[in-house]
Scaffold this active site. Structure first.
Site, PDB file in Angstrom:
ATOM      1  N   SER A 242      -3.892 -24.768 -86.580  1.00 23.71           N
ATOM      2  CA  SER A 242      -4.008 -23.557 -85.753  1.00 23.71           C
ATOM      3  C   SER A 242      -4.599 -23.789 -84.369  1.00 23.71           C
ATOM      4  O   SER A 242      -4.701 -22.844 -83.583  1.00 23.71           O
ATOM      5  CB  SER A 242      -4.841 -22.507 -86.498  1.00 23.71           C
ATOM      6  OG  SER A 242      -4.087 -21.946 -87.547  1.00 23.71           O
TER       7      SER A 242
ATOM      8  N   SER B 267      -7.377 -16.300 -86.314  1.00 29.27           N
ATOM      9  CA  SER B 267      -6.325 -17.309 -86.482  1.00 29.27           C
ATOM     10  C   SER B 267      -5.153 -16.736 -87.278  1.00 29.27           C
ATOM     11  O   SER B 267      -4.618 -17.379 -88.186  1.00 29.27           O
ATOM     12  CB  SER B 267      -6.873 -18.563 -87.157  1.00 29.27           C
ATOM     13  OG  SER B 267      -6.065 -19.681 -86.903  1.00 29.27           O
TER      14      SER B 267
ATOM     15  N   LYS C  52      -2.555 -22.382 -81.602  1.00 30.54           N
ATOM     16  CA  LYS C  52      -2.662 -21.013 -81.078  1.00 30.54           C
ATOM     17  C   LYS C  52      -3.339 -20.949 -79.716  1.00 30.54           C
ATOM     18  O   LYS C  52      -3.265 -19.924 -79.037  1.00 30.54           O
ATOM     19  CB  LYS C  52      -3.389 -20.123 -82.086  1.00 30.54           C
ATOM     20  CG  LYS C  52      -2.636 -19.972 -83.418  1.00 30.54           C
ATOM     21  CD  LYS C  52      -3.335 -19.003 -84.351  1.00 30.54           C
ATOM     22  CE  LYS C  52      -2.584 -18.830 -85.655  1.00 30.54           C
ATOM     23  NZ  LYS C  52      -2.969 -19.792 -86.678  1.00 30.54           N
TER      24      LYS C  52
END
Length: 384
Positions: free
Chosen positions: A62, A117, A65
């Protein structure tokens, strides 16, 4: 014991006292971490303080992101509505729990993306910006190339495992350094928790909490982004600032979710032990004169956008820092106050380590004899 034996013994002892032997990790030597790859950089220059397997291709999870979030902040109207498709709503690991057809304001969705997240939020934003995930991944990769992330390939906006979705600690540090220059991004990732409200249905809300466990617990922490999958292991991009020094740490494939935070704190500690910030010249002291064409005046000054500080790694000498100007000799009026006009280049021991934008005061357009002459002799003045 014979004389030569005694002499040899004394000689060995003296050598042990004078030679600097390696120190065990945790006692001033190399930091010992579980992460398979890691890097520490000084954020203003991007200079590397320490690294371990920083160019290994690994899953970023993640931390991906960060790219989705910064593209959203740069491309979207943060007041616009984003509606969830079925694909976005039913993506795994989406704690916001938005359903198909529900909508949120873009700013709240980016907040949920970066704090919680949320994988579905990444899909919804990607679809809003580019129409579909594949097209958005192309935009992510284009931006990565602009940032010099040449060992990175994105295929989705959230970091869910795919064999063709990979990066390196070094590339993720480049991305982290870039996103932390954006004040809106920086504010979001420095927030511990925030209420997120739906536009439709009205009244629905969610309390988003930051997944970064170092936030509020490590002195000087400022962000950034966590990551975890079974394939990627523990991933973390984290930044902290103390005494004018801001560091960024990226680590990939730590053994456990908790190990990434323990590793991150160790690496920040190590970085702060090895970097100091020395005060350089105020921006007014390094102004630079340029010729003006087509203006009410024939010359103007441009200034660095900030005062100059010198990060010193492992006891470096400020005397080895030099400043050079990458600024055009002739500029066209009018210029607005704060308009970029080239760069001030910081070099350490001859190597460029940072570029600071040079900006102009307001320079009105118009006519003056001097400025007219600048136009006449522009070809000569450009090469002075």
């Amino acid at each position: 014991m014979k004389f030569w034996q005694k002499f040899s013994a004394v000689f060995v002892v003296l050598c042990m006292l004078t030679i600097h032997l390696p120190v065990a990790a945790g006692e001033g030597g190399e930091p010992e971490v579980t992460a398979e790859a890691a890097i520490i950089i000084e954020s203003t220059t991007g200079r590397v303080i320490w690294e371990k397997n920083a160019d290994a291709h690994l899953y970023p999870a993640s931390m991906t992101k960060m790219m989705t979030g910064i593209l959203a902040l740069e491309k979207m109207d943060m007041k616009s509505a984003v509606t969830y498709s079925q694909y976005a709503a039913y993506t795994e690991s989406s704690p916001l729990g938005a359903r198909p057809g529900e909508s949120l304001v873009a700013k709240d969705l980016v907040t949920g993306l970066l704090l919680e997240s949320d994988n579905g939020a990444a899909i919804a934003l990607a679809e809003k910006m580019a129409g579909d995930v594949t097209s958005f991944a192309a935009e992510m990769n284009s931006k990565a190339q602009q940032l010099g992330m040449h060992d990175t390939n994105f295929v989705n906006p959230n970091g869910l495992t795919d064999k063709d979705h990979y990066s390196t600690a070094r590339d993720m540090a480049k991305l982290a350094r870039y996103v932390m220059k954006n004040n809106d991004f920086r504010k979001i990732v420095g927030t511990s928790a925030r209420d997120i409200y739906w536009r439709n249905p009205v009244g629905k809300m969610y309390r988003a909490e930051n997944t970064n466990k170092l936030l509020g617990k490590y002195d000087g922490i400022t962000g950034i982004k966590t990551g975890w999958t079974r394939a990627a292991g523990g991933c973390l991009a984290v930044s902290a600032k103390r005494d004018g020094v801001e560091l960024i740490v990226v680590l990939m494939k730590a053994d456990t979710p908790d190990d990434r935070f323990t590793d991150g704190a160790k690496l920040l500690d190590y970085g702060f032990e090895h970097v100091k910030m020395a005060k350089g010249p105020a921006k007014e002291k390094v102004r630079h004169k340029v010729w003006v064409k087509g203006g009410e005046q024939a010359t103007a000054y441009v200034y660095p956008s900030q005062d100059i500080d010198y990060p010193l790694i492992n006891g470096e000498d400020t005397g080895k820092y030099t400043l050079t100007y990458d600024v055009p000799n002739v500029v066209d009026a009018p210029l607005q106050a704060g308009e970029p006009v080239g760069q001030l280049v910081l070099r350490y021991d001859g190597q460029a380590v940072e570029e600071v934008p040079m900006i102009s005061d307001k320079v009105p357009g118009g006519f003056s004899v001097g400025s007219w002459l600048v136009g006449v002799f522009e070809g000569v003045l450009k090469h002075i």
